[in-house]
Design an enzyme around this catalytic site. Structure first.
Site, mmCIF file in Angstrom:
data_model
loop_
_atom_site.group_PDB
_atom_site.id
_atom_site.type_symbol
_atom_site.label_atom_id
_atom_site.label_comp_id
_atom_site.label_asym_id
_atom_site.label_seq_id
_atom_site.Cartn_x
_atom_site.Cartn_y
_atom_site.Cartn_z
ATOM 1 N N ASN A 7 -17.772 87.067 76.047
ATOM 2 C CA ASN A 7 -16.801 86.669 75.019
ATOM 3 C C ASN A 7 -16.989 87.572 73.793
ATOM 4 O O ASN A 7 -18.077 87.609 73.205
ATOM 5 C CB ASN A 7 -17.043 85.194 74.666
ATOM 6 C CG ASN A 7 -16.068 84.695 73.613
ATOM 7 O OD1 ASN A 7 -15.824 85.369 72.617
ATOM 8 N ND2 ASN A 7 -15.515 83.515 73.807
ATOM 9 N N HIS A 43 -10.869 84.101 72.751
ATOM 10 C CA HIS A 43 -10.235 82.836 72.367
ATOM 11 C C HIS A 43 -9.220 83.149 71.270
ATOM 12 O O HIS A 43 -9.606 83.522 70.161
ATOM 13 C CB HIS A 43 -11.315 81.876 71.855
ATOM 14 C CG HIS A 43 -10.800 80.501 71.504
ATOM 15 N ND1 HIS A 43 -11.656 79.469 71.170
ATOM 16 C CD2 HIS A 43 -9.545 79.993 71.430
ATOM 17 C CE1 HIS A 43 -10.934 78.382 70.905
ATOM 18 N NE2 HIS A 43 -9.653 78.686 71.045
ATOM 19 N N ARG A 45 -7.207 81.789 68.697
ATOM 20 C CA ARG A 45 -7.118 80.518 67.986
ATOM 21 C C ARG A 45 -5.805 80.403 67.226
ATOM 22 O O ARG A 45 -5.246 81.411 66.806
ATOM 23 C CB ARG A 45 -8.278 80.389 66.993
ATOM 24 C CG ARG A 45 -9.584 80.002 67.646
ATOM 25 C CD ARG A 45 -10.677 79.833 66.620
ATOM 26 N NE ARG A 45 -11.816 79.165 67.191
ATOM 27 C CZ ARG A 45 -11.989 77.843 67.203
ATOM 28 N NH1 ARG A 45 -11.119 77.046 66.609
ATOM 29 N NH2 ARG A 45 -13.053 77.317 67.757
ATOM 30 N N ARG A 49 -8.434 83.321 63.419
ATOM 31 C CA ARG A 49 -9.569 83.672 62.545
ATOM 32 C C ARG A 49 -10.338 84.886 63.059
ATOM 33 O O ARG A 49 -11.020 85.539 62.304
ATOM 34 C CB ARG A 49 -10.503 82.484 62.362
ATOM 35 C CG ARG A 49 -11.281 82.135 63.596
ATOM 36 C CD ARG A 49 -12.333 81.087 63.303
ATOM 37 N NE ARG A 49 -11.743 79.784 63.090
ATOM 38 C CZ ARG A 49 -12.389 78.645 63.321
ATOM 39 N NH1 ARG A 49 -13.650 78.686 63.720
ATOM 40 N NH2 ARG A 49 -11.810 77.489 63.147
ATOM 41 N N GLU A 70 -9.072 82.074 76.480
ATOM 42 C CA GLU A 70 -9.322 80.681 76.079
ATOM 43 C C GLU A 70 -8.247 80.306 75.083
ATOM 44 O O GLU A 70 -7.983 81.057 74.135
ATOM 45 C CB GLU A 70 -10.672 80.557 75.378
ATOM 46 C CG GLU A 70 -11.854 80.737 76.275
ATOM 47 C CD GLU A 70 -13.146 80.620 75.473
ATOM 48 O OE1 GLU A 70 -13.114 80.259 74.277
ATOM 49 O OE2 GLU A 70 -14.186 80.904 76.048
ATOM 50 N N THR A 101 -15.956 75.935 69.317
ATOM 51 C CA THR A 101 -15.481 74.826 70.151
ATOM 52 C C THR A 101 -16.586 73.770 70.232
ATOM 53 O O THR A 101 -17.692 74.063 70.676
ATOM 54 C CB THR A 101 -15.141 75.344 71.570
ATOM 55 O OG1 THR A 101 -14.388 76.547 71.429
ATOM 56 C CG2 THR A 101 -14.343 74.326 72.342
ATOM 57 N N GLU A 151 -14.927 74.734 83.667
ATOM 58 C CA GLU A 151 -16.049 75.384 82.970
ATOM 59 C C GLU A 151 -16.855 74.270 82.330
ATOM 60 O O GLU A 151 -16.360 73.529 81.462
ATOM 61 C CB GLU A 151 -15.556 76.367 81.900
ATOM 62 C CG GLU A 151 -16.745 77.010 81.194
ATOM 63 C CD GLU A 151 -16.350 78.049 80.148
ATOM 64 O OE1 GLU A 151 -15.215 78.554 80.180
ATOM 65 O OE2 GLU A 151 -17.199 78.328 79.281
ATOM 66 N N HIS A 191 -21.288 78.170 76.848
ATOM 67 C CA HIS A 191 -21.411 77.736 75.457
ATOM 68 C C HIS A 191 -22.873 77.571 75.065
ATOM 69 O O HIS A 191 -23.602 76.790 75.662
ATOM 70 C CB HIS A 191 -20.649 76.444 75.134
ATOM 71 C CG HIS A 191 -20.178 76.437 73.709
ATOM 72 N ND1 HIS A 191 -21.025 76.183 72.663
ATOM 73 C CD2 HIS A 191 -18.978 76.724 73.160
ATOM 74 C CE1 HIS A 191 -20.347 76.293 71.539
ATOM 75 N NE2 HIS A 191 -19.112 76.636 71.803
HETATM 76 N N1 PXP Z 1 -16.910 78.980 76.874
HETATM 77 C C1 PXP Z 1 -15.994 78.461 76.023
HETATM 78 C C2 PXP Z 1 -14.922 77.608 76.585
HETATM 79 C C3 PXP Z 1 -16.042 78.732 74.635
HETATM 80 O O1 PXP Z 1 -15.119 78.194 73.816
HETATM 81 C C4 PXP Z 1 -17.044 79.583 74.157
HETATM 82 C C5 PXP Z 1 -17.088 79.928 72.698
HETATM 83 O O2 PXP Z 1 -15.937 80.618 72.339
HETATM 84 C C6 PXP Z 1 -17.963 80.114 75.077
HETATM 85 C C7 PXP Z 1 -17.896 79.781 76.415
HETATM 86 C C8 PXP Z 1 -19.052 81.027 74.638
HETATM 87 O O3 PXP Z 1 -19.943 80.352 73.821
HETATM 88 P P1 PXP Z 1 -21.052 81.165 73.025
HETATM 89 O O4 PXP Z 1 -20.323 82.055 72.060
HETATM 90 O O5 PXP Z 1 -21.860 80.119 72.370
HETATM 91 O O6 PXP Z 1 -21.807 81.960 74.049
#
Ligand code: PXP
Length: 237
Positions: A7, A43, A45, A49, A70, A101, A151, A191
């Site tokens: 990400n 993502h 948003r 941002r 996302e 999130t 997920e 996450h």
């Molecule tokens: N999966 C989802 C659905 C998320 O919203 C995020 C954060 O944008 C991640 C994974 C990745 O999380 P992290 O940035 O904490 O690795």
């Protein structure tokens, strides 16, 4: 071994701090792929941002692995997804005031909206994943929406700093993976995963993909800063 999707939102976060052009997430995505990652995640948003519409559009043209978008299940985002056609759409809950999130989708409460959204995306040949907490009722409900993948939110495991709590949260993920597979759904997880806690999660059989962002971008700064300073010093001489 699960596939690793990176990400790159926070490359865009740094760029947006100055509303300028650098660092460009498009260039970062190229390097991420060069390093061997299996996919790029962004993502988009509602408040834009970090990632911008322009980023998504160009990434669709330049990503050579897989692009996972996302997004919140809103009409604006559905329209964008149908236009851009990423390889995966991951539906996530979104609150304007949150830093990241915060939790998984409440599929039980929002089953109508989510079923409608998944249906519309799938009618247009998109692969749909739902980001949910490791909870059997949410998994059951997710299956009824017609989604392809779940997920599993690993945030509570990642944040647990007491042994017993961490073990409890880890077991919830293991059980959720098993139940998801029993419900004929594919499984991803993500996450809060970092260089210390990722090993255990990546060893869970059945998880096909891990989506990791913040820890990788944070580490990039640390492993890259020395070279960046040396290059600047060279120019200053
Ligand atoms: N999966 C989802 C659905 C998320 O919203 C995020 C954060 O944008 C991640 C994974 C990745 O999380 P992290 O940035 O904490 O690795």
């Amino acid at each position: 071994m699960p596939r690793l999707n990176v990400n790159i939102d926070h490359v865009a976060t740094v760029r947006q701090a100055r509303r300028g052009l650098e660092p460009d997430p498009i260039f970062a995505a190229y390097l991420v792929e060069l390093a061997g990652a299996d996919g790029i995640v962004v993502h988009l948003r509602e408040d834009r941002r970090h990632v911008q519409d322009r980023d998504l559009k160009i990434l669709k043209q330049t990503v050579k692995t897989k692009l996972n978008l996302e997004m919140a299940p809103t009409s604006e985002m559905i329209e964008i997804a149908l236009k851009v056609k990423p390889d995966t759409v991951t539906l996530v809950p979104e609150k304007r005031e949150e830093i990241t999130t915060e939790g998984g989708l409440d599929v039980l409460t929002n089953s109508k909206l989510l079923s409608r959204t998944v249906g519309e995306l799938k009618e247009n040949d998109l692969f749909v994943s739902l980001f949910i907490d490791p909870d059997i009722n949410q998994i059951r409900s997710a299956q009824s929406t017609g989604a392809d993948m779940i997920e599993i939110h690993t945030g509570s495991y990642s944040e647990a700093n007491v042994y017993e709590k961490r073990e409890y949260e880890f077991k919830k993920i293991v059980d959720a993976v098993r139940m998801t597979i029993e419900h004929d759904l594919r499984v991803a997880a993500g996450h809060g995963l970092n260089y210390i806690n990722v090993k255990r999660v990546s060893s869970i059989a059945g998880i096909e993909e891990l989506n990791i962002g913040h820890s990788i971008i944070a580490r990039s700064v640390m492993v890259g800063i020395e070279r960046a300073v040396r290059e600047m010093l060279q120019l200053c001489k």
